[in-house]
Design a protein around this motif. Structure first.
Motif, PDB file in Angstrom:
ATOM      1  N   ARG A   1       0.823  -1.208   0.000  1.00 46.89           N
ATOM      2  CA  ARG A   1       0.000   0.000   0.000  1.00 46.89           C
ATOM      3  C   ARG A   1       0.857   1.258   0.000  1.00 46.89           C
ATOM      4  NH1 ARG A   1      -2.519   0.050   6.185  1.00 46.89           N
ATOM      5  NH2 ARG A   1      -0.706  -0.875   7.236  1.00 46.89           N
ATOM      6  N   TYR A   2       2.006   1.204   0.650  1.00 40.23           N
ATOM      7  CA  TYR A   2       2.851   2.389   0.697  1.00 40.23           C
ATOM      8  C   TYR A   2       3.765   2.487  -0.523  1.00 40.23           C
ATOM      9  CZ  TYR A   2       0.864   2.770   5.292  1.00 40.23           C
ATOM     10  OH  TYR A   2      -0.037   2.876   6.326  1.00 40.23           O
TER      11      TYR A   2
ATOM     12  N   GLU B   1       2.463   1.827  -3.384  1.00 38.10           N
ATOM     13  CA  GLU B   1       1.479   2.502  -4.232  1.00 38.10           C
ATOM     14  C   GLU B   1       1.409   3.991  -3.897  1.00 38.10           C
ATOM     15  OE1 GLU B   1      -3.300   2.209  -5.328  1.00 38.10           O
ATOM     16  OE2 GLU B   1      -2.249   0.468  -4.477  1.00 38.10           O
TER      17      GLU B   1
ATOM     18  N   TYR C   1      -2.915  -2.949  10.204  1.00 38.65           N
ATOM     19  CA  TYR C   1      -3.246  -3.149   8.790  1.00 38.65           C
ATOM     20  C   TYR C   1      -4.594  -2.546   8.420  1.00 38.65           C
ATOM     21  CZ  TYR C   1       0.856  -6.071   8.671  1.00 38.65           C
ATOM     22  OH  TYR C   1       2.153  -6.508   8.754  1.00 38.65           O
TER      23      TYR C   1
ATOM     24  N   ARG D   1      -8.388   3.854   1.701  1.00 37.15           N
ATOM     25  CA  ARG D   1      -7.763   2.694   1.074  1.00 37.15           C
ATOM     26  C   ARG D   1      -7.216   3.062  -0.304  1.00 37.15           C
ATOM     27  NH1 ARG D   1      -8.460   1.122   5.500  1.00 37.15           N
ATOM     28  NH2 ARG D   1      -9.324  -0.846   6.265  1.00 37.15           N
ATOM     29  N   PRO D   2      -6.129   2.448  -0.717  1.00 38.96           N
ATOM     30  CA  PRO D   2      -5.306   1.471   0.007  1.00 38.96           C
ATOM     31  C   PRO D   2      -4.401   2.120   1.058  1.00 38.96           C
ATOM     32  CG  PRO D   2      -4.344   1.917  -2.126  1.00 38.96           C
ATOM     33  CD  PRO D   2      -5.647   2.662  -2.099  1.00 38.96           C
ATOM     34  N   TYR D   3      -4.198   3.436   0.941  1.00 37.04           N
ATOM     35  CA  TYR D   3      -3.456   4.187   1.952  1.00 37.04           C
ATOM     36  C   TYR D   3      -4.255   5.454   2.221  1.00 37.04           C
ATOM     37  CZ  TYR D   3      -2.031   6.744  -2.216  1.00 37.04           C
ATOM     38  OH  TYR D   3      -2.054   7.453  -3.392  1.00 37.04           O
TER      39      TYR D   3
END
Length: 230
Positions: free
Chosen positions: A39-40, A42, A68, A112-114
C-alpha cells in the motif's frame, strides 16, 4: 521550501499520510525511508506521478491492534517532499523525504489502500516581547549540547554539525529534538508546540534530562548525586 506547485492547495486537500510508530519528522530534516508494504509502495508511486509530497505522522499508542487497518495518528504531523527515490527490482522504494513544514490533519478523505487527508499548514508564533527569552532558552540548549559533547565524545561530530548548521532558534529546537531526544512521544510534543517559547522549553527540558541521565550512568560508580540541569 518555496518551490510548491501552483496547485499546492489541491495537494494539501488530499495529502498522502505515511504513519509510523517510532519516527517523528521535523522541518529541514532529510529522512531516508525504505518503503516495502504494497500500500505504501502505491503511495510513493502516486506521489511521484502527481506531486512528490506526503505527511509523516506518528501512530498513537495501541496502533498494533489495527496496524493493517487505520490506526489513529497524532493530528499534528510534518509534511515532506520526496527529494530522491530509487525503485528496486521487486517494487520496493528507497526514498529521501525532506521535511518542510508542520501540518494539521483535519480529516481523512481517502482510507484505502493508503490514507489521504485534508490538511493545512501550521505556522510558528511568538510575540516580539518574547525574543530575549527565546534567545536565553536557545543559549541554554546550546550549553547542554556542549556539555553532552564532553560526556559523550562519540557524538561530538553530530553536535558540532547541529551547532554549525542551525540558523534560528526554531531550527535549533527541531534539529536537537530529531537528533538527540530518543523518546518519540517527547519529540511529538515538540513538533506540536507552535509557540516557540514552549517548543524551546520542551527541548531544553528534554536535552537536560538526557544529559542528566548520561551523567548519572557514566558517573554512578563514583557515588555522585548530580543535580538537574537547566
Amino acid at each position: 521550501m518555496n518551490d510548491h506547485p501552483a496547485d499546492f492547495d489541491r495537494v494539501l486537500s488530499q495529502l498522502p499520510v505515511f504513519p509510523l510508530p517510532n519516527l517523528v519528522l521535523f522541518p529541514g530534516i532529510i529522512q531516508p525511508l525504505h518503503i516495502f508494504e504494497a500500500r505504501y509502495r502505491e503511495m510513493v508511486e502516486h506521489c511521484l506521478a502527481d506531486a512528490p509530497y506526503l505527511a509523516l505522522a506518528l501512530l498513537k499508542p495501541g496502533w498494533e491492534a489495527d496496524y493493517y487497518g487505520s490506526p489513529e495518528v497524532f493530528p499534528i504531523a510534518c509534511a515532506g517532499k520526496i527529494v530522491h527515490h530509487e525503485r528496486m527490482a521487486d517494487g520496493r522504494y528507497n526514498i529521501f523525504l525532506q521535511g518542510f513544514q508542520r501540518i494539521a490533519i483535519e480529516e481523512f478523505v481517502v482510507d484505502r489502500p493508503y490514507r489521504r487527508a485534508r490538511t493545512h499548514l501550521l505556522w510558528d508564533h511568538a510575540a516580539a516581547v518574547d525574543f530575549i527569552e527565546i534567545e536565553r532558552q536557545a543559549a541554554a540548549i546550546r550549553a547542554c549540547l556542549k556539555q553532552l559533547a564532553i560526556e559523550l565524545p562519540e557524538v561530538v561530530h553530530n553536535i558540532a554539525r547541529v551547532l554549525q548548521e542551525v540558523e534560528s532558534p526554531q531550527q535549533l529546537a527541531d534539529f536537537v529534538a530529531y537528533f538527540f531526544i530518543p523518546d518519540c512521544h517527547r519529540k511529538q510534543r515538540i513538533l506540536e508546540a507552535l509557540d516557540l517559547r514552549r517548543r524551546l522549553d520542551e527541548t531544553r527540558e528534554a536535552i537536560a534530562d538526557l544529559l542528566l541521565h548520561v551523567y548519572s550512568e557514566l558517573h554512578k560508580e563514583e557515588g555522585g548525586n548530580p543535580t538537574r540541569l537547566h
